[in-house]
Design an enzyme around this catalytic site. Structure first.
Site, PDB file in Angstrom:
ATOM      1  N   ARG A 100     -56.675   2.770  55.319  1.00 22.76           N
ATOM      2  CA  ARG A 100     -55.500   3.248  54.602  1.00 22.76           C
ATOM      3  C   ARG A 100     -55.040   2.158  53.640  1.00 22.76           C
ATOM      4  O   ARG A 100     -55.295   0.969  53.858  1.00 22.76           O
ATOM      5  CB  ARG A 100     -54.368   3.586  55.578  1.00 22.76           C
TER       6      ARG A 100
ATOM      7  N   HIS B  14     -59.745   7.861  46.861  1.00 25.23           N
ATOM      8  CA  HIS B  14     -59.569   8.387  48.218  1.00 25.23           C
ATOM      9  C   HIS B  14     -60.522   9.551  48.480  1.00 25.23           C
ATOM     10  O   HIS B  14     -60.122  10.635  48.922  1.00 25.23           O
ATOM     11  CB  HIS B  14     -58.128   8.837  48.421  1.00 25.23           C
TER      12      HIS B  14
END
Length: 308
Positions: free
Chosen positions: A223, A271
């Site tokens: 993350r 992402h």
């Protein structure tokens, strides 16, 4: 009993079609067409609205459409509502593919050769054998283990680190704060696949980079909150790290003036390490729904005190 999805329209239509075909007894609804809120027992989303419990008084389970749940405010959710991670095999496959691409690219010095191509330089560099390249994985859950096993056939020296002790075939495992520095000292390429918790936030920082061999390389597939971005820039600029592959950021998308866009030693992707696909996730979700209906334990239930 209704299952409400809050996903983009294209994926929502696929989810609805799969349930109509294989589980027509489950009333599938697509946000914002929620119908009678009191009928909603299950909710599936990347990130639910903040007033979810108040809006749906009979809600029992929230299914994350992702492998991680750090985007949920677990403290604000009533204890009787279970939160379940998505155990989509397609997510593991996507992460494995991305990790192998990134490790092999760094191992074979592809960033260097791309810079040479852009500069019009034709120059060969010595190749380090895979057996002498140490690859470390932070996070030895389902995804971390899958990545280590996919990398094993290449012959890399594999290391793994987790908060608690693990045993993984072909991997030298380290655990806890006391073994973090010895682990980092043996990582020529470091892959972050940790869940984002209070303990792991900001773990990819100056101290971590300083503990790695000089010229080491970083792959962040966890993350954005794991990474202190200014510390990465400094480590790259002073040569402590040589390259980084970054798929996740704290703020997505980054601003047009974000320094990662044009940094010569950073590969930045939006992402895309892995995405949940209804086609591969449907059986897992349906199995959990049936388990809950039978009063059985579901797979992937989040432990609130751990955050994953």
């Amino acid at each position: 009993m209704a299952l409400l999805f809050k996903v983009d329209d294209s994926r929502g239509s696929v989810w609805k079609s799969l349930f109509e075909q294989h589980a027509p007894d489950i009333d599938v609804r697509l946000w914002p067409d929620v119908g009678d809120p009191s009928h909603v027992r299950y909710f599936a989303a990347w990130q639910p609205p903040h007033d979810l419990p108040a809006r749906f008084p009979n809600l029992e389970v929230i299914f994350a459409t992702s492998a991680g749940v750090d985007q949920f405010d677990l403290v604000a959710l009533p204890a009787h509502i279970q939160v379940v991670r998505m155990l989509d095999p397609g997510i593991a496959q996507g992460i494995v593919e991305y990790a192998c691409f990134a490790v092999l690219s760094l191992h074979r010095q592809i960033p260097l050769y791309l810079r040479q191509q852009q500069a019009g330089v034709w120059k060969e560099h010595a190749l380090t054998p895979a057996r002498r390249r140490r690859v470390g994985v932070m996070g030895l859950g389902n995804l971390g283990v899958a990545v280590t096993q996919a990398l094993r056939p290449f012959g890399f020296e594999l290391r793994g680190w987790a908060r608690s002790h693990k045993q993984v075939d072909g991997v030298q495992c380290f655990a806890g704060d006391e073994q973090l520095t010895p682990f980092l000292a043996q990582c020529d390429i470091l892959i972050c696949l940790l869940p984002l918790t209070d303990d792991t936030r900001g773990l990819l920082n100056a101290r971590t980079f300083a503990a790695m061999p000089k010229g080491a390389q970083l792959i962040n597939l966890g993350r954005g909150g794991h990474l202190i971005e200014r510390d990465l820039l400094e480590a790259l600029d002073n040569g402590q790290l040589s390259e980084a592959v970054v798929d996740v950021l704290e703020d997505e998308p980054p601003s047009p003036d974000h320094p990662f866009w044009n940094h010569p030693d950073i590969w930045l992707t939006p992402h895309i390490g892995a995405n949940t696909s209804p086609d591969t996730a449907f059986e897992v979700l349906l199995d959990n729904l049936r388990r809950h209906q039978r009063g059985e334990a579901m797979n992937g239930v989040v432990a609130r005190h751990q955050g994953y």
